[in-house]
Enzyme design. Structure first.
Site, PDB file in Angstrom:
ATOM      1  N   ARG A 167      43.765  33.563  31.117  1.00 30.32           N
ATOM      2  CA  ARG A 167      43.852  34.618  30.259  1.00 30.32           C
ATOM      3  C   ARG A 167      43.793  36.157  30.615  1.00 30.32           C
ATOM      4  O   ARG A 167      42.808  36.734  30.899  1.00 30.32           O
ATOM      5  CB  ARG A 167      42.747  34.489  29.183  1.00 30.32           C
ATOM      6  CG  ARG A 167      42.604  32.930  28.621  1.00 30.32           C
ATOM      7  CD  ARG A 167      41.531  33.020  27.562  1.00 30.32           C
ATOM      8  NE  ARG A 167      41.049  31.585  27.171  1.00 30.32           N
ATOM      9  CZ  ARG A 167      40.215  31.214  26.612  1.00 30.32           C
ATOM     10  NH1 ARG A 167      39.279  32.081  26.201  1.00 30.32           N
ATOM     11  NH2 ARG A 167      40.077  29.965  25.896  1.00 30.32           N
TER      12      ARG A 167
ATOM     13  N   ASP B 164      44.220  39.970  30.581  1.00 24.19           N
ATOM     14  CA  ASP B 164      43.736  41.060  29.627  1.00 24.19           C
ATOM     15  C   ASP B 164      44.627  41.831  29.066  1.00 24.19           C
ATOM     16  O   ASP B 164      45.858  41.693  29.659  1.00 24.19           O
ATOM     17  CB  ASP B 164      42.616  41.774  30.191  1.00 24.19           C
ATOM     18  CG  ASP B 164      41.150  41.074  30.447  1.00 24.19           C
ATOM     19  OD1 ASP B 164      41.040  39.841  29.648  1.00 24.19           O
ATOM     20  OD2 ASP B 164      40.590  41.446  31.216  1.00 24.19           O
TER      21      ASP B 164
ATOM     22  N   TYR C  26      45.853  37.471  43.123  1.00 26.76           N
ATOM     23  CA  TYR C  26      46.277  38.553  42.259  1.00 26.76           C
ATOM     24  C   TYR C  26      46.870  39.868  43.078  1.00 26.76           C
ATOM     25  O   TYR C  26      46.217  39.903  44.213  1.00 26.76           O
ATOM     26  CB  TYR C  26      45.197  39.012  41.438  1.00 26.76           C
ATOM     27  CG  TYR C  26      44.690  38.227  40.114  1.00 26.76           C
ATOM     28  CD1 TYR C  26      45.273  38.627  38.983  1.00 26.76           C
ATOM     29  CD2 TYR C  26      43.947  37.100  40.105  1.00 26.76           C
ATOM     30  CE1 TYR C  26      45.077  37.832  37.874  1.00 26.76           C
ATOM     31  CE2 TYR C  26      43.933  36.400  39.153  1.00 26.76           C
ATOM     32  CZ  TYR C  26      44.218  36.784  37.741  1.00 26.76           C
ATOM     33  OH  TYR C  26      44.114  36.141  36.931  1.00 26.76           O
TER      34      TYR C  26
ATOM     35  N   ARG D 207      39.796  43.836  39.270  1.00 30.73           N
ATOM     36  CA  ARG D 207      39.577  44.971  38.562  1.00 30.73           C
ATOM     37  C   ARG D 207      38.424  45.739  39.178  1.00 30.73           C
ATOM     38  O   ARG D 207      38.155  46.752  39.798  1.00 30.73           O
ATOM     39  CB  ARG D 207      39.772  45.430  37.233  1.00 30.73           C
ATOM     40  CG  ARG D 207      41.136  45.039  36.994  1.00 30.73           C
ATOM     41  CD  ARG D 207      41.166  44.793  35.266  1.00 30.73           C
ATOM     42  NE  ARG D 207      40.857  46.036  34.574  1.00 30.73           N
ATOM     43  CZ  ARG D 207      40.576  46.146  33.405  1.00 30.73           C
ATOM     44  NH1 ARG D 207      40.725  45.102  32.513  1.00 30.73           N
ATOM     45  NH2 ARG D 207      40.089  47.460  32.727  1.00 30.73           N
TER      46      ARG D 207
END
Length: 258
Positions: free
Chosen positions: A51, A53, A112, A204
């Site tokens: 999922r 964001d 990522y 992040r």
């Protein structure tokens, strides 16, 4: 006969409230499911590998879905879905998968990419896809710090509140700080992280922590202390969402979507 398909999807997440369906909000999953229904006349759940964001993008999100009556080819399914999608979402590949393929359960890793612009002139064509830093960073120090994140350990210090997990232990297989070939003139910098799984906002939070090192606020060795504390308050700020891309999802042999 029910058929299972694996979809590879790219999207610009700027205008969406994340992947997961939410009442009254535009989401990637919701938009895909609406496109499927309009193009195939079938109600299908599109299950993503993770999922993302609000504001986060994807180059290689993978999703699984089951069609009870689809009889045409995978290529025809791809064309049908894409014909109903907005310009900011595209299904780049569709493959028929084993009947029990599940995009979340069968994933064995993800990679990522986080994109940064260090100083230089504001770029109106990049601000949706990069975190612009207004100060210089020490790239070498960031690279030394990034190497310390690689390993199998508890990553609680990089986990934001908001998602319950059975364990905060993850296997980070790679973490690199990659200046572009034209870094001196563009200021473009990327941070790529690969792991068997990720905690909520983990990438992040790692990026924000590495930037603290780049600014010279902390030495590379600080990463060891942050990891040892196993507490989010000891790490750096979370980097904003617009620079983050889900680059690739990996699957065990026999379950690759391609």
């Amino acid at each position: 006969m029910t058929r299972t398909f694996a979809l590879k999807i790219a999207y610009d997440g700027t205008d969406f409230a994340g992947w997961q369906v939410q009442p009254g909000q535009a989401t990637i999953q919701g938009t895909l499911q609406q496109a499927v229904k309009r193009s195939t006349k079938q109600d299908v759940t599109v299950t993503g590998s993770g999922r993302t964001d609000a504001g986060v993008h994807a180059l290689g999100q993978v999703a699984s879905c089951r069609f009870p009556t689809w009889t045409a080819s995978a290529d025809a399914l791809s064309k049908a879905i894409n014909s109903r999608l907005p310009e900011t979402i595209v299904v780049t590949e569709v493959h028929e998968a084993p009947s029990d393929f599940h995009a979340i359960r069968d994933a064995i890793g993800k990679r990522y990419r986080y994109q940064i612009q260090v100083r230089h002139q504001r770029d109106p064509f990049e601000h949706r896809y990069r975190w612009r830093l207004r100060r210089k960073v020490d790239v070498t120090a960031m690279q030394c710090a990034a190497a310390k994140i690689i390993g199998h350990r508890d990553f609680s210090s990089f986990e934001s509140a908001g998602a319950q997990r059975k364990s905060s232990v993850r296997d980070v297989r790679d973490c690199q700080v990659l200046p572009a070939a034209d870094y001196a003139t563009s200021g473009h910098l990327a941070i790529e992280v690969e792991a068997n799984g990720f905690l909520y906002n983990m990438v992040r939070n790692i990026v924000g922590t590495l930037v603290e090192v780049g600014y010279g606020k902390q030495p590379p060795q600080w990463i060891d202390e942050v990891l040892g504390q196993k507490n989010r308050i000891y790490a750096g700020q979370a980097a904003p969402p617009q620079g983050l891309f889900l680059k690739e999802v990996y699957y065990r042999p026999g379950f690759e979507p391609a």
